[in-house]
Structures are given as C-alpha cells and as structure tokens.
Design a protein around this motif. Structure first.
Motif, PDB file in Angstrom:
ATOM      1  N   UNK A  33      11.475  -5.933 -12.160  1.00  9.60           N
ATOM      2  CA  UNK A  33      11.645  -6.265 -10.754  1.00  9.60           C
ATOM      3  C   UNK A  33      10.538  -7.229 -10.337  1.00  9.60           C
ATOM      4  N   UNK A  34      10.780  -7.958  -9.269  1.00 10.63           N
ATOM      5  CA  UNK A  34       9.788  -8.895  -8.778  1.00 10.63           C
ATOM      6  C   UNK A  34       8.694  -8.157  -8.001  1.00 10.63           C
ATOM      7  N   UNK A  35       7.462  -8.715  -7.964  1.00  9.18           N
ATOM      8  CA  UNK A  35       6.345  -8.028  -7.293  1.00  9.18           C
ATOM      9  C   UNK A  35       6.616  -7.653  -5.838  1.00  9.18           C
ATOM     10  N   UNK A  36       7.267  -8.535  -5.085  1.00  8.75           N
ATOM     11  CA  UNK A  36       7.516  -8.243  -3.667  1.00  8.75           C
ATOM     12  C   UNK A  36       8.423  -7.028  -3.516  1.00  8.75           C
ATOM     13  N   UNK A  37       9.466  -6.938  -4.356  1.00  7.58           N
ATOM     14  CA  UNK A  37      10.372  -5.784  -4.296  1.00  7.58           C
ATOM     15  C   UNK A  37       9.645  -4.509  -4.688  1.00  7.58           C
ATOM     16  N   UNK A  38       8.792  -4.566  -5.708  1.00  8.80           N
ATOM     17  CA  UNK A  38       8.047  -3.384  -6.144  1.00  8.80           C
ATOM     18  C   UNK A  38       7.111  -2.908  -5.040  1.00  8.80           C
ATOM     19  N   UNK A  39       6.399  -3.845  -4.409  1.00  9.33           N
ATOM     20  CA  UNK A  39       5.486  -3.466  -3.334  1.00  9.33           C
ATOM     21  C   UNK A  39       6.242  -2.839  -2.168  1.00  9.33           C
ATOM     22  N   UNK A  40       7.421  -3.367  -1.873  1.00  7.61           N
ATOM     23  CA  UNK A  40       8.235  -2.813  -0.791  1.00  7.61           C
ATOM     24  C   UNK A  40       8.614  -1.365  -1.095  1.00  7.61           C
ATOM     25  N   UNK A  41       8.974  -1.071  -2.345  1.00  6.29           N
ATOM     26  CA  UNK A  41       9.349   0.289  -2.729  1.00  6.29           C
ATOM     27  C   UNK A  41       8.140   1.216  -2.684  1.00  6.29           C
ATOM     28  N   UNK A  42       7.019   0.787  -3.248  1.00  6.23           N
ATOM     29  CA  UNK A  42       5.844   1.647  -3.323  1.00  6.23           C
ATOM     30  C   UNK A  42       5.290   1.972  -1.936  1.00  6.23           C
ATOM     31  N   UNK A  43       5.351   1.033  -1.018  1.00  3.25           N
ATOM     32  CA  UNK A  43       4.823   1.269   0.323  1.00  3.25           C
ATOM     33  C   UNK A  43       5.727   2.201   1.126  1.00  3.25           C
ATOM     34  N   UNK A  44       6.992   2.304   0.743  1.00  5.32           N
ATOM     35  CA  UNK A  44       7.922   3.242   1.388  1.00  5.32           C
ATOM     36  C   UNK A  44       7.836   4.580   0.659  1.00  5.32           C
ATOM     37  N   UNK A  45       6.724   5.266   0.834  1.00  2.96           N
ATOM     38  CA  UNK A  45       6.445   6.466   0.040  1.00  2.96           C
ATOM     39  C   UNK A  45       7.492   7.575   0.182  1.00  2.96           C
ATOM     40  N   UNK A  46       8.048   7.863   1.377  1.00  2.79           N
ATOM     41  CA  UNK A  46       9.054   8.931   1.459  1.00  2.79           C
ATOM     42  C   UNK A  46      10.277   8.699   0.579  1.00  2.79           C
ATOM     43  N   UNK A  47      10.555   7.440   0.202  1.00  2.68           N
ATOM     44  CA  UNK A  47      11.739   7.161  -0.607  1.00  2.68           C
ATOM     45  C   UNK A  47      11.575   7.628  -2.051  1.00  2.68           C
ATOM     46  N   UNK A  48      10.335   7.708  -2.550  1.00  2.00           N
ATOM     47  CA  UNK A  48      10.146   8.089  -3.952  1.00  2.00           C
ATOM     48  C   UNK A  48       9.283   9.329  -4.146  1.00  2.00           C
ATOM     49  N   UNK A  49       8.485   9.697  -3.152  1.00  3.47           N
ATOM     50  CA  UNK A  49       7.640  10.888  -3.284  1.00  3.47           C
ATOM     51  C   UNK A  49       8.317  12.071  -2.606  1.00  3.47           C
ATOM     52  N   UNK A  50       8.702  13.076  -3.377  1.00 10.05           N
ATOM     53  CA  UNK A  50       9.343  14.260  -2.811  1.00 10.05           C
ATOM     54  C   UNK A  50       8.375  15.075  -1.950  1.00 10.05           C
TER      55      UNK A  50
END
Length: 537
Positions: A33-50
């Motif tokens: 994935x591109x860096x901008x997309x990865x940063x967008x996902x990581x900063x949206x913590x509720x989407x990946x952190x249970x």
C-alpha cells in the motif's frame, strides 16, 4: 533490521523491550500500500485496535515543513471486570520527509486533566504514551516498509496485584497493538488486491465489520460504561457475578437504523472474572468452541435468539424444545494469518409440541474465535458469539456474549526469557495457509504453573416487568457456566493427570486429555466398589 527476510515473501519482524520504563514493542513490515493510505489507516485506531473504544481529534493546526499537529483524546477498554479502563491525552505530529517517507509521532501531554466528559472520568485511569509512532518509507516499484513503535506506561499500580503482569508485559502490548496494526494493514492490502475470498458471497469489508461489532459489543458489556447507559444492579460487593442493566442500549445497525429492535425494559449483562491455573488459554477456548454442549443451555440460547425477532413479545423460542447436542460450524472467513475465525454456528433443535413437529427450532449464532494458536506469545484467547437471524442480513442487530482468557506472565518470567526477548522474532513462521501446527506437541510442561484470568459476560434482553426474573436466571446461568468451565479446565489440565500419562499426551488434543481423565476416574470408582464388595463378602 536484523532478521528481516528480503523478497516478496517478507512480512515483518517484531521485538519487545524490558530494559525501559513502561512497556514497549516495535515492528517492521513490507506492505503493498502507499504511505498515505497506510498512515490514514494507522491514525484511525478504532478501525484496527479492538481495545480502542474511542478516539477524538479535538484540534489540529499546521506545523513547519507542511506537517500538522493534532490534540488527541483516546479511550481504551479494560480487558477484564477487575480493573478500570485507560484514557490518554496526546499530541500527534505528522509530516513528510524529503525522501518521501511519512512520519507520525505521538506522545502524551503532561498533567492529569480530566477527559471531555467529567461524569465518565471516574471510570478511567490516565495512562501515558511515551514517544511512539510510525515511519513509512515508499519502495521502488510500489508498496511501503513500515516501522511501528509503541511505548506506554499503563499505570500498573492501579490494578490488583494478580493482574499487574498484564499491564507490565511488553508481549501483551506487542500482540494487542504493534502486531495487530501490522496484521490489519496486510489484511486490507490483500483485500484491496482481491486475494481474499470469503464464503456465502460476502464482501470482506462486511465480514470484517461483523467481527468488529462482535468484539466491540463484548467489550462494552465487560466495561459497562455509565455514559453508554449501564448501571450496576443491587451489588453489595460480595457477589461473584455482577449484574448490570442498560435501559437505553440501541440495537440499530449503522447502515439501517430502521431495523433497530426495541425492548420495553432493556438489556441485562451478567459478568464475572476468575483465575485459572495450569491450563493453556488456547486449549480451553478451543474446547469451548468445539464442545458447546458441555457448558451451554440450549433454552437460554433459544430465549436470546427469539428476542431478536422484531415484534416478538411471547418469545416463541421458549416453547418446549429438545436440543440434539449437534452443532454445525460453518466458516465465513478468517484473517490471513488464521489468528481469528469468523463462523456461523447452527444448533439443531426439535420441538416437543406435536403441532410444531415440522417447524425448525434451529438456532444460528454468529461467532468469532481468536487466540487458538498455542505458540502465539502474549496473545489472549476469545470466543464471542451472538444470536443471528437465519437469513444473516448485513445489518443484523447483535447482542454479543462470550469468554476471554488472558495469560498472566510475570515480569520476572519475561526477564528470564532473555533468549526470546533479545532476538528478533520472525512473523513469517505463522503465515502458512491452513491450521496452525503445534510445534510443542507432547510437551505439557509449558502449561504447568501458568496462570490466566477468565472473563465471562452474557447479555440478555428483558421486559420491565420481568427484570428481576431475568436477573435471577442470568446470575444462575453464569454461575452454571463458570462451574462447567472449571470442570472442563480441570479435566483438560495436564496437572490433573498422572505425570507419566500427561507427558505423553499432546496439549493440542483436549479431547484426549478429557477422555483419559474420565477413564481414570471411572477406573478408581470401579476399583473402590470391588474393594467394598470384597470386604462385604
């Protein structure tokens, strides 16, 4: 980084630290994935952190070099009923370097100001994020290399002493945050490329949402936050089972609020936590998943399933029904490393009433099962389920219940495990397609002298005039489940057998351990009876 495998099969490595203050872990991985997309996902913590309950950006202002600074408030769930949840105030800085790399740095603010809601502040303990963040470097030809660092002080002093290892373990942080982030990004990358195929024609995003809703609903039940409408019912501090009620809980789906279910009373949750010894969490949860009839009551499942049918007041599922003991597990999907399974469980039932003889009494449960790999270091094991309509709509309301078993590794045991902590651990060993293999088969010593904390939470809908009756039923049912789980844990624990026998059985086969235990117990009873007969003669 040392231990990094080059090439297209390179996935990632992680390390943990025990020489620093607090708990810390880091990971490095290659993702398409591109860096901008990865940063967008990581900063949206509720989407990946249970474990992340909420994250709000209160203000954002520009910084030098085209970067931004954000003031962030975040809340995390408590994993058990025995400790309060955590919250954080942090500053987050995002910028792009000259070589195209993207950097996200985060650290807690000094001071101990209250959260946005003063009423809910009493249910949280302020924790600290020490310098943490992400470095995302673009690769030639596409994709990115991610470096993740998590460093926290979880204020272990604020929890009971028996639970402090959970808040002092870098292994736990590595599994819950660092590795979870890397796995989620890889999951999104594979779904984007079309490599992931799921059953029943469901889109990966839909199934992922189901898993997140089950997990969040279970965490909501365990924590019982006041601002969600939860309150404790008649608890004097001596009860082993906590009863909480919620009269405003919403069952609406995010995609279709019109499909919401309303109950005249609300939802009741019966929950408890207990300590287990000498039993691997993965083994226990795997047994509970495969042998539901050993601990569950079909009529209770029928009651909860019937309550999901809109407009149902008489709860037809409570008509006399015989459970055949048969459960059919229908896989829906799994994460790419098989650490979590999503499935539908069909429980077969038949009515005792003649006029309903040809009416199906089957019950369907949507279920997630995670942490059943005994080789995963620091991972908790969960079995969470909720009744669901047999049509399995995408916007189905869910009322999750289940089990969570968390291993308690002492800080001293982590320090002694210097060989593991000082070397780089390669994640690629767990990426083979198919069920995880047990490389430690035959070695039951790994389960000896281990401790785990088991948390149980079951939710029941109720009507106002039946609240006390449902509360009594729920308390008795959870106590019955606890008793059954204790019996199962004792049966499959290697310490419950003769050492000579236990050492020859694989901890990956709880059925074998249970069978051996029952045979030995039956033999002792027969022997005692024969001795008694002999004396009588």
């Amino acid at each position: 980084m040392p231990g990094m495998k080059p090439g297209p099969d390179s996935v990632g490595i992680f390390t943990i630290s025990q020489s620093c203050s607090g708990v810390a872990a880091r990971a490095c991985g290659l993702v398409s994935l591109e860096p901008v997309k990865i940063a967008e996902i990581l900063k949206d913590r509720p989407s990946w952190s249970r474990d992340c309950r909420n994250l709000e950006v209160f203000t954002m202002f520009p910084a030098g070099n085209g970067g931004t600074i954000e003031l962030v408030y975040a809340q995390t769930f408590a994993p058990t009923t025995l400790a309060p949840a955590r919250d954080f105030w942090t500053l987050r800085y995002t910028t792009t370097l000259e070589n195209g790399s993207l950097v996200v740095c985060e650290r807690s603010l000094s001071g101990s100001g209250a959260g946005p809601s003063a009423a809910a502040a009493a249910q949280f303990v302020r924790a600290e994020v020490l310098p943490s963040g992400y470095l995302i470097r673009p690769c030639e030809g596409g994709g990115s290399i991610i470096h993740i660092v998590d460093h926290l002080n979880l204020e272990a002093w604020s929890v009971p002493e028996v639970l402090r290892p959970l808040y002092e373990s870098s292994k736990v942080i590595a599994q819950k945050m660092t590795i979870a982030a890397l796995r989620y990004i890889r999951q999104i990358a594979q779904e984007t490329s079309g490599e992931v195929v799921y059953s029943l024609g469901r889109q990966p995003a839909v199934l992922r949402t189901f898993s997140q809703r089950l997990s969040r609903g279970f965490n909501d039940a365990i924590n019982g936050f006041n601002d969600d409408g939860w309150s404790i019912m008649n608890c004097d501090g001596t009860e082993d089972v906590i009863i909480a009620i919620n009269s405003i809980k919403s069952f609406s789906s995010t995609s279709n609020p019109a499909n919401a279910l309303s109950f005249l009373g609300g939802v009741l949750c019966a929950k408890a936590s207990m300590l287990l010894q000498n039993i691997a969490p993965a083994v226990l949860v795997r047994f509970l998943r495969e042998h539901r009839s050993e601990w569950a009551d079909f009529n209770v499942d029928a009651y909860c399933a019937a309550s999901l049918k809109a407009g149902t007041n008489a709860y037809p599922g409570m008509r006399p029904t015989r459970f055949t003991g048969s459960q059919i597990i229908m896989p829906l999907g799994h994460t790419i490393e098989h650490e979590e399974l999503l499935e539908v469980i069909r429980l077969e039932g038949h009515s005792f009433v003649q006029e309903d003889a040809f009416v199906s009494r089957d019950i369907h449960l949507l279920q997630i099962c995670s942490g059943i790999d005994e080789n995963a270091v620091g991972a908790c094991s969960e079995l969470v389920f909720a009744p669901i309509d047999e049509m399995f709509p995408d916007d189905a309301p869910l009322l999750p219940s289940g089990f969570r078993v968390i291993p308690l590794d002492s800080k001293s045991s982590e320090t002694q495990d210097s060989l593991t902590t000082n070397r780089t651990l390669d994640l690629t060993s767990s990426l083979e397609v198919g069920p995880a293999t047990n490389h430690a088969a035959g070695d039951t010593s790994s389960c000896q002298n281990t401790r785990s904390v088991l948390t149980i939470a079951f939710q029941f809908p109720f009507e106002s005039n039946l609240r006390d009756n449902v509360a009594t039923m729920a308390r008795q049912y959870v106590r019955s489940v606890i008793s059954s789980v204790q019996r199962v844990a004792m049966a499959i624990s290697p310490s419950g057998l003769n050492p000579a026998v236990g050492s020859k059985l694989s901890p990956g086969s709880p059925e074998a351990l249970t069978l051996a235990h029952w045979i030995c117990r039956s033999y002792r009873r027969v022997a005692s009876f024969l001795v008694y007969i002999g004396r009588s003669c």
